[in-house]
Write an enzyme that holds these catalytic residues in place. Structure first.
Site, short mmCIF file in Angstrom:
data_model
loop_
_atom_site.label_atom_id
_atom_site.label_comp_id
_atom_site.label_asym_id
_atom_site.label_seq_id
_atom_site.Cartn_x
_atom_site.Cartn_y
_atom_site.Cartn_z
NE ARG A 27 -3.64 0.02 2.44
CZ ARG A 27 -4.82 -0.07 1.88
NH1 ARG A 27 -5.21 -1.22 1.38
NH2 ARG A 27 -5.62 0.96 1.80
CD GLU A 483 -2.47 -4.81 -17.94
OE1 GLU A 483 -2.84 -3.64 -17.78
OE2 GLU A 483 -2.03 -5.52 -17.02
CD GLU A 490 2.12 -1.56 -13.04
OE1 GLU A 490 1.83 -0.99 -11.99
OE2 GLU A 490 1.35 -2.38 -13.60
CG HIS A 506 -4.11 8.68 -37.94
ND1 HIS A 506 -4.53 9.39 -39.04
CD2 HIS A 506 -4.69 7.46 -38.02
CE1 HIS A 506 -5.35 8.63 -39.76
NE2 HIS A 506 -5.45 7.43 -39.16
CE LYS A 605 -2.56 -5.71 -6.06
NZ LYS A 605 -2.29 -5.83 -7.50
#
Ligand code: AGP
Length: 610
Positions: A27, A483, A490, A506, A605
């Site tokens: 966390r 993903e 990360e 593009h 997380k």
């Protein structure tokens, strides 16, 4: 985000708190600290950086009290250093905090005017001062916490102890999660059940603006005004070994390997394996009725869960023929969305606690939408807001980078698309069977592609030479490209972008040179030829291609530096299998570069702040 652990009971709190913080380090891991009552005085130890730094400082420390609080931090206000680490202290009060105090500037100015010495740059310390100021008048911790709550604005959860009262622990939740573990003559207050699962399986989830007051072995729950409330005890059946590495070098690698089982577990409650059909019985009457009536679906999520939502759009539109919109939760909540009648809002969140997704589901309800939550954590804040529920059922996901929760969600989205289609009479028995059979084949297909583990381990050094990565895909493979790029960013801190293959000309085509790797997700589906044409354009400009295709696709293979064959699958399940090599590639690049795979820098997380 931050992790909180509090303990009051007969044991020595230090080790219990440290063990708990280890389970919560996902966390936040900028700094950590602990405060324990010892010989009637508060002893506090804090350290910058990872928890192991705090552990080293604690080796020679011993405590004889029975009350303690601990914290692992993800910095919001104030740099990640020791003076900003929690617990914060003011006089005899020690406090840990998760969340944001919005009116901290006014509180700070007020305190400074009164001559209060402020020792950190955090908003959290100010709350400790407010309680300390008040308790000198009331001599009552509960009363002073209640008095202080009225002065703070924001989304915050706090855990407080008072040196003078070594048998008393108080917590208040408004936003970030707090859960009370009920043990044998002992109590825990934690941000996540993992932190106390070794000692108890019985938990009480606090709702917003609820207080828990633990005194000795007695525990009372009340609202912010102090009026008693009745709470249910939930028995959690997770085991402690689910949060161990089981011989793998990292949690992430273990979780990548768990995917075949995770997908099988996620789909099992919904499938009749005799008839190869999808069951409707566990939707519930309310949702069945709703699926018949809906005119529109909105998916709302963040990060990897958002990319799962994008796959969900293709599945529901093509299988159930219902229009679908997808929204990033932080955008949705401020764009004043128009929700036509009969809108179903589906939130996806592994943790069930992501602040933006939680705010979004609340807003959707205010706008009159019906809600369905897909989460891994039953009883999490988002789950509790929703009318309908689907569970990833993957067990704990510890690695900050989401893997098995993503693929389990994709399998649930297959199920959901068929359920909606069935209720609306939009799918034939044969088509349903095909989707079910493809789903049932996923676990063994995943096993096959897990063999790329070795391949990427060897290729990592060569791949690390690229300066940038462009991930491409079309249709359901487009979110998989996004993903894949997110995973690389990360974990390996390398520049990576995900693009719809047809969009390349593009703009992004200008990026391509020999140092740019083009990672293409191109299983053999209706769009394969178009994707190959896009690759020709990139190849002609010197781009180096890493491709993931179905079987021995010679065309694709001949254009590629690296070609990774996937087992043949139906379009609905290709994303579940195609993402596995991308996870392994990012994992091995990060490991090769010696980065912290399970706890990448600056991330956490469970993102419980805006
Ligand atoms: C995934 O690898 C990320 N760490 C992150 O994007 C994550 O998916 C996002 O924060 C959403 O979390 P949730 O699913 O718990 O809501």
């Amino acid at each position: 985000m931050c992790g909180i652990v509090g303990y009051l009971g007969p044991k020595e709190p230090k080790n219990i708190i440290i063990e708990g913080l280890k389970k919560l380090e996902y966390r936040g891991y900028d700094s950590a600290g602990i405060a324990v009552i010892h010989d009637g005085k508060t002893k506090r130890v804090r350290a910058q950086g990872k928890l192991k730094n705090l552990e080293e400082k604690l080796i020679s420390e011993s405590f004889n009290g029975h009350l303690g609080i601990g914290h692992t931090r993800w910095a919001t206000h104030g740099a990640p250093n020791e003076r900003n680490a929690h617990p914060h202290q003011a006089g005899e009060i020690s406090l840990v905090h998760n969340g944001i105090i919005e009116n901290y500037l006014e509180i700070k100015a007020e305190l400074i005017k009164k001559g209060t010495e402020i020792k950190s740059d955090t908003d959290s310390e100010l709350v400790a001062h407010l309680i300390w100021e008040d308790i000198q008048k009331t001599q009552n911790l509960l009363q002073s916490v209640k008095n202080t709550l009225g002065k703070i604005v924001g989304a915050f959860s706090i855990l407080v102890m008072w040196e003078k009262s070594p048998n008393e622990l108080i917590a208040f939740k408004d936003g970030p999660p707090l859960i009370v573990g009920i043990g044998e003559k002992e109590h825990f207050v934690v941000s996540d059940v993992q932190a106390a699962i070794k000692y108890t399986k019985r938990f009480v989830y606090l709702n917003d603006r609820e207080i828990v007051h633990i005194q000795g072995t007695d525990v009372k729950f009340m609202n912010a005004k102090g009026e008693p409330i009745k709470k249910d005890i939930v028995t959690v059946d997770w085991s402690e070994d689910q949060v161990e590495k089981a011989g793998f070098k990292h949690f992430m690698l273990k979780e990548i390997y768990e995917q075949p089982r995770a997908v099988a577990q996620a789909i099992a409650p919904y499938i009749d394996t005799d008839t190869h059909s999808i069951l409707l019985k566990n939707i519930g009457y309310e949702m069945t009725d709703l699926y018949k009536k809906i005119d529109r679906v909105f998916f709302i999520a963040c990060g990897t869960s958002y990319y799962a939502a994008m796959v969900g759009k293709y599945l529901i539109e093509q299988i159930a023929k219902v229009p679908v919109e997808t929204d990033i939760a932080s955008e949705f909540r401020y764009r004043k969305p128009v929700m036509p009648a009969n809108t179903l809002v589906i939130t996806i969140s592994q943790s069930g606690e992501t602040a933006d997704t939680l705010a979004a589901i609340r807003l959707a309800k205010e706008c009159g939408a019906q809600t369905l939550s897909i989460t891994n954590v039953a009883q999490s804040s988002i789950d509790r807001e929703a009318t309908g529920h689907m569970y990833m059922n993957t067990g704990v996901e510890v690695g900050v980078a989401s893997t098995k929760a993503f693929t389990s969600t994709l399998s649930l989205l297959n199920i959901l698309a068929v359920q909606i289609a069935k209720v609306r009479g939009k799918i034939s028995v044969a088509d349903e069977k095909q989707i079910v059979q493809s789903l049932l084949a996923v676990p063994s297909q995943m096993e096959t592609v897990l063999s790329y583990d070795k391949y990427f381990k060897e290729a990592a050094a060569k791949l690390a030479e690229f300066k940038g990565f462009l991930y491409l895909g079309r249709g359901v493979s487009f979110p998989i490209a996004l993903e894949g790029a997110l995973k690389l960013k990360e974990l390996a801190y390398m520049h990576a972008e995900g693009y719809a293959a047809g969009e390349m000309k593009h703009g992004p085509l200008a990026l391509i040179d020999k140092d740019m790797a083009i990672v293409v997700v191109a299983p053999s589906d209706d769009l394969i030829d178009k994707t190959i044409s896009n690759l020709q354009e990139a190849k002609a400009r010197g781009g180096k291609i890493i491709s993931i295709g179905t079987g021995e696709n010679e065309g694709l293979k001949s254009m590629s530096e690296f070609y990774l064959p996937l087992p043949a699958a139906f379009w609905t399940t290709n994303p579940l299998v195609a993402v596995v090599p991308l996870q392994l590639m990012s994992y091995h690049l990060a490991d090769h570069l010696k980065y912290d795979v399970d706890q990448p820098r600056n991330l956490a997380k469970s993102v419980t702040v805006e």
